[in-house]
Design a protein around this motif. Structure first.
Motif, PDB file in Angstrom:
ATOM      1  N   PRO A 194      -5.920   4.438  -3.927  1.00 10.25           N
ATOM      2  CA  PRO A 194      -5.270   3.519  -5.166  1.00 10.25           C
ATOM      3  C   PRO A 194      -3.986   4.087  -5.609  1.00 10.25           C
ATOM      4  O   PRO A 194      -2.995   3.401  -5.998  1.00 10.25           O
ATOM      5  CB  PRO A 194      -6.161   3.760  -6.370  1.00 10.25           C
ATOM      6  N   PHE A 195      -3.586   5.519  -5.323  1.00 10.12           N
ATOM      7  CA  PHE A 195      -2.296   5.897  -5.913  1.00 10.12           C
ATOM      8  C   PHE A 195      -1.385   5.658  -5.023  1.00 10.12           C
ATOM      9  O   PHE A 195      -0.010   5.952  -5.331  1.00 10.12           O
ATOM     10  CB  PHE A 195      -2.269   7.547  -6.014  1.00 10.12           C
ATOM     11  N   ARG A 196      -1.504   5.526  -3.477  1.00 10.12           N
ATOM     12  CA  ARG A 196      -0.577   5.357  -2.702  1.00 10.12           C
ATOM     13  C   ARG A 196       0.286   3.985  -2.930  1.00 10.12           C
ATOM     14  O   ARG A 196       1.526   4.201  -2.986  1.00 10.12           O
ATOM     15  CB  ARG A 196      -1.186   5.280  -1.112  1.00 10.12           C
ATOM     16  N   GLY A 197      -0.550   2.938  -3.253  1.00  6.92           N
ATOM     17  CA  GLY A 197       0.147   1.728  -3.418  1.00  6.92           C
ATOM     18  C   GLY A 197       0.943   1.861  -4.765  1.00  6.92           C
ATOM     19  O   GLY A 197       2.156   1.081  -4.934  1.00  6.92           O
ATOM     20  N   TYR A 198       0.282   2.204  -5.954  1.00  7.72           N
ATOM     21  CA  TYR A 198       1.070   2.585  -7.160  1.00  7.72           C
ATOM     22  C   TYR A 198       2.417   3.100  -6.979  1.00  7.72           C
ATOM     23  O   TYR A 198       3.336   2.938  -7.650  1.00  7.72           O
ATOM     24  CB  TYR A 198       0.036   3.135  -8.137  1.00  7.72           C
TER      25      TYR A 198
END
Length: 706
Positions: free
Chosen positions: A69-73
């Motif tokens: 989830p944090f990669r895209g954000y």
């Protein structure tokens, strides 16, 4: 373990690391760090500590799924992301080792929850709080932020910049490193040191400074404006103690010096600069000056953080005050509502007492009425016992037929009273010569209940026999007799929703007028029902009281003859007295009686033909019966029939209306022998006129469709 920065690499000027886990506060911690810390250096490190000795009771999970989830954000925010997975049995030790080795400026961690990093297996038993341990044990060059619900729950700012750290020390016990003693001055008079470490590991204190406080209390005291200005005074005195020369002259910001004597600093001054400006190049400044500049920068950062905390506290205080005022207003409003409800309750109790008194009086009146009704019922029963002896040959024959076979529904007087609400006046819908008529409901069906007058009711046995005969007589154009209460002379008929023909002709209640087609149809239906009565076996049944008030209309305006056979339910003397009552008291009813019957007293089926003729003339003219035959006859002779027809009906067919009027005039001839036959003349002609109206109606609808 994933690659990470080492101490010999070029460390970014402002590094931020976020510790993540499977809890709900980790995404909020990452979002807060990106929005508040990752500004000048768009780089963030995500650290996850995987327990090395995870037990069998803990469910396995894919660690790499935590970072998805944090990669895209971070990609959307333009942030460079580094993912680090550490394996260690001690979560705090692993995080502190990484901070020391990589010189992390900011460490962000989510607040502790049930499934968070702080509830890991080895910390469940010891019940240690990982955020608290990190705040207490983190290096002095690292700021620690604990985030909950997108806001700072707890924080500890760095005590000195990372540039003052010579080399990351080795961590063995989880305690933070201290500033090396070779970077500090040995002379106490030239420089005052707040925190330091001697070669034997003991704390060194200045003469003017108090003993060392715990970390949180010390940070709280240092964040106050008075303490900040005191630290700056000490720093400037240490700088003034240095030998002054033309090369080492120190210039201090005049705005800053103007603020120092007041003992406080304006937190809203965004242009405040604590840096010391030297007249010589930076590279030639002595070690003390560089230390003072570093201390000034640290103090400026702490001052800004304190200003933010103070602003947040003020806002929260204003919010709390506003909520307290709203709560007070709400309490006042609730108290007012409670008082109003109390007053309303007292008024309701007073009203209930009044209603109770009224109910008691009504019950007493009802009891008195019940006693009177019982006395009246007793008198009726005595009269019925006396009339039981009367019988004629016809009723005796019918009694043998119906001896063991009851063909009608018997209702008790209690059911009749309940259906009519004890014969309340609001349920009364009519009054006839034989008695009043009340509306009611029996067996969930609307009914009309006629109560015969006491002098009209004959013997109970004969009454039952006649009712059984009338209940067996069924025709679509006769009101159906559903049952009776023979003990009290009550007859139960089906309820007709559109009332009587008299009410509709004279538009009682401002109802719309009947069309000429409906009037032709009603006339044909009345003649058909009357023909059924005249053809009854073993002898014809004469209605005796045929008039528009005794013609009732159902929901679909189908006409039905009412009060059929009432003359048979009473003795002949009573029936004659009822007729005389109509003759003397109601002129309208008098006009429907056969003149020949009045002279001779001979009642035949031709007597009903005369009543039918008067009623037919009223159907097309909607005028009272008095002298109606004379007026219509004169209008036909003069050719002005249209003037006497009902003006509320448009588009009268003159030829058919003329034929209708002439047929009605034949029915009202004074002599019986001059009146036409019902079955061979009247009914066929009225059926022809009804068919004409139906065909013209269908042609009109088809023309409208075209």
């Amino acid at each position: 373990m994933a690659p990470h920065f080492s101490s010999d690499e070029n460390v970014p000027g402002h590094t931020t690391a976020v510790a993540i886990d499977k809890d709900k506060n980790s995404p909020q911690a990452v979002r807060w760090a990106v929005e508040h810390l990752v500004v000048s250096n768009p780089f963030v490190t995500l650290i996850h500590v995987k327990h090395k000795n995870q037990g069998d009771n803990e469910s396995d999970y894919d660690v790499n799924q935590l970072f998805i989830p944090f990669r895209g954000y971070c990609a959307r925010k333009g942030i460079q992301l580094e993912e680090v997975i550490l394996e260690d049995a001690d979560v705090c030790k692993a995080l502190l080792d990484y901070v020391h080795k990589n010189l992390i400026n900011n460490l962000v961690i989510g607040a502790a929850t049930r499934n968070s990093l702080s509830s890991y297996l080895n910390y469940r038993k010891s019940k240690n709080d990982i955020p608290a341990i990190l705040i207490r044990s983190a290096p002095e060059f690292c700021s620690v932020y604990v985030i909950s619900k997108g806001k700072i729950l707890t924080m500890r700012t760095a005590q000195r910049p990372v540039s003052n750290t010579a080399a990351p020390p080795k961590m063995s016990s989880g305690m933070p490193p201290h500033i090396p003693s070779d970077q500090l001055e040995d002379e106490r008079g030239r420089r005052q040191v707040v925190r330091g470490e001697s070669r034997n590991g003991t704390d060194r204190q200045s003469v003017d400074n108090p003993p060392k406080l715990p970390m949180r209390d010390r940070d709280r005291r240092k964040s106050l404006p008075a303490n900040l200005s005191g630290d700056m005074d000490a720093a400037m005195r240490a700088a003034a103690a240095q030998p002054s020369s033309s090369q080492d002259t120190l210039a201090i910001d005049t705005d800053f010096l103007n603020k120092i004597p007041h003992g406080s600093i304006d937190l809203n001054d965004q242009n405040l600069d604590f840096s010391m400006v030297s007249a010589t190049p930076t590279g030639q400044l002595p070690q003390n000056t560089r230390d003072i500049e570093a201390e000034m920068r640290r103090l400026k950062l702490e001052l800004k953080q304190t200003m933010d905390l103070y602003s947040t506290a003020c806002k929260e205080a204003l919010t709390a005050k506003r909520k307290a005022e709203e709560l007070h207003q709400w309490k006042m409003e609730e108290a007012r509502k409670f008082e109003e409800a109390k007053q309303a309750g007292e008024a309701a109790l007073a009203m209930a007492e009044k209603e109770k008194a009224k109910c008691k009086a009504a019950m007493e009146a009802a009891e008195a009425a019940r006693k009177l009704a019982e006395m009246e019922a007793h008198r009726r029963r005595q009269a019925e016992l006396k009339a039981k002896k009367e019988a004629d040959e016809k009723t005796r024959a019918l009694s043998v037929l119906a001896k063991n076979d009851v063909r009608y529904r018997k209702y008790t007087i209690e059911e009749i009273e309940e259906a009519t609400e004890n014969f309340v006046a609001s349920n009364k819908i009519g009054e006839g010569g034989y008695g009043p008529v009340f509306k009611g409901k029996l067996d969930h069906t609307p009914v009309a209940i006629k109560v015969l007058r006491p002098d009209a009711a004959q013997g109970k046995k004969q009454f039952q026999q006649e009712v059984e005969v009338l209940c067996c007589m069924r025709h679509p154009n006769m009101v159906l007799l559903l049952g009776a209460c023979p003990e009290y002379g009550c007859l139960v008929y089906e309820y007709m929703f559109n009332g009587s023909l008299e009410d509709r002709l004279f538009r009682k209640g401002n109802t719309p007028p009947l069309s000429w087609r409906k009037r032709f149809n009603i006339a044909a239906e009345i003649a058909t029902g009357l023909l059924f009565l005249h053809q009854a076996k073993p002898e014809p049944l004469v209605h005796r009281d045929l008039k528009p008030a005794n013609i009732l209309l159902d929901r679909n305006y189908v006409s039905k003859i009412a009060d059929v056979g009432l003359a048979r339910l009473v003795p002949p003397s009573v029936a004659d007295s009822v007729t005389q009552y109509h003759m003397t008291s109601a002129a309208g009813t008098f006009c429907y009686i056969d003149p020949e019957y009045q002279q001779t007293g001979m009642l035949t089926t031709k007597s009903d033909i005369y009543s039918l003729g008067i009623m037919l003339l009223q159907i097309i003219t909607a005028k009272p019966p008095m002298g109606i035959a004379h007026h219509v006859g004169r209008a036909i002779e003069k050719g002005t029939l249209l003037d006497v027809l009902d003006p509320a009906v448009p588009n009268w067919p003159l030829e058919e209306a003329l034929a209708f009027a002439r047929l009605a005039l034949k029915c009202v001839e004074l002599r019986k022998k001059d009146r036409p036959d019902l079955g061979t003349v009247i009914v066929p002609e009225l059926n022809r006129l009804r068919d004409f109206g139906m065909s013209s109606d269908s042609r009109g609808r088809s023309n409208n469709c075209r």
